[in-house]
Scaffold this motif. Sequence first.
Motif, PDB file in Angstrom:
ATOM      1  N   LEU A 128       0.854  -1.181   0.000  1.00  0.00           N
ATOM      2  CA  LEU A 128       0.000   0.000   0.000  1.00  0.00           C
ATOM      3  C   LEU A 128       0.890   1.231   0.000  1.00  0.00           C
ATOM      4  O   LEU A 128       1.901   1.274   0.704  1.00  0.00           O
ATOM      5  CB  LEU A 128      -0.891  -0.017   1.246  1.00  0.00           C
ATOM      6  N   LEU A 133      -1.690   4.331   3.329  1.00  0.00           N
ATOM      7  CA  LEU A 133      -1.455   3.677   4.609  1.00  0.00           C
ATOM      8  C   LEU A 133      -1.680   4.653   5.760  1.00  0.00           C
ATOM      9  O   LEU A 133      -2.277   4.305   6.786  1.00  0.00           O
ATOM     10  CB  LEU A 133      -0.033   3.123   4.657  1.00  0.00           C
ATOM     11  N   ARG A 136      -5.493   5.260   6.072  1.00  0.00           N
ATOM     12  CA  ARG A 136      -6.274   4.100   6.507  1.00  0.00           C
ATOM     13  C   ARG A 136      -5.816   3.570   7.856  1.00  0.00           C
ATOM     14  O   ARG A 136      -6.599   3.012   8.616  1.00  0.00           O
ATOM     15  CB  ARG A 136      -6.182   3.019   5.432  1.00  0.00           C
ATOM     16  N   ASN A 139      -2.842  -1.853   6.448  1.00  0.00           N
ATOM     17  CA  ASN A 139      -2.968  -2.443   5.117  1.00  0.00           C
ATOM     18  C   ASN A 139      -3.819  -3.694   5.240  1.00  0.00           C
ATOM     19  O   ASN A 139      -3.418  -4.673   5.885  1.00  0.00           O
ATOM     20  CB  ASN A 139      -1.583  -2.782   4.552  1.00  0.00           C
TER      21      ASN A 139
END
Length: 237
Positions: A128, A133, A136, A139
Motif C-alpha cells: 500500500l 497507509l 487508513r 494495510n
Amino acid sequence: MSNTLKTLRRALDFVIDVLVPQDCFLCGAPSGGSAICPACEAQLPVQPAAVCPVCALPASGGGVCGQCQRHPPAFDATRAVFEFAFPVDAMVQALKYRHRLALANYFSAAMSQRGLPRDVDLVLPMPLHVVRLAERGFNQAVEIARPLARELGVGLDLAGVKRLRNTPAQAGLTRAERLRNLRGAFASEARFDGLRVLVVDDVMTTGASLNELARVLKRQGAVRVENLLVARTPAPA
C-alpha cells in the motif's frame, strides 16, 4: 482529531473487533464469534469452479481464457474465493474503511477453507502506498495475509517491495492504458531468486496492479507468482 487520538481509536477498534464476541456483520444475529453467521455465509457469491486458472475470470471448462493466451500476464495463476458482488463488496469496504478487522480474519479463514496453494515459499501482501497507509492506518492485505503465512509455514514479506506511486483509479482505461498507468508503481531492491511467491490482496479488478507487481518480483528473481484474492470482479459486460 490528532494523530495520537487516531492511533488510540484504531487500537481500541482492534481490541473490540478481535476480543469481543461478534454478531454477524450482515444480519446482526449471534454468530458464535465469527464475523458472518452460517446462514449469511451460505448466501455469499462464491467464485464459480469454471474459471481461467490465470486470471480467475469465468472460462469454459476452466481452461486458460483467450485473453490470457493472447496476452499472458506476468503472474502465473490467480485464485479468488468470492465474486466481488453484494454483500462481499460491502464487507471489503467495511474492512478497508471502517476498521472491521474481524472481517480480515473471516476472509483468511475462507481462503484457507477453499484450499491454499502449498507450493509457495513466501507470502507477500499487496503493498500500500504510504499516503493511503497513513489515511487508513493499516494495510488490509497484510491483515488477511498474516494467518495464511502462519498456516503455510512460510515467511511474510512486508518490506521487499515498495509502492512508489499512489496510482489513480483504473476504471475507464483500456488494457494498454492500465498497464502504462502502473509502470513504475512498484520497486524492489530485494532478491527473490528461485522463490515461488504468493501475493495476497482483497480484490482483483483489472489485474494491472497485480501484473506490475508480478513483473517486478520476476525481475528480482521469482520463478512463480500466484495471486490469492478475497474476490474477483465480474467479467466486463
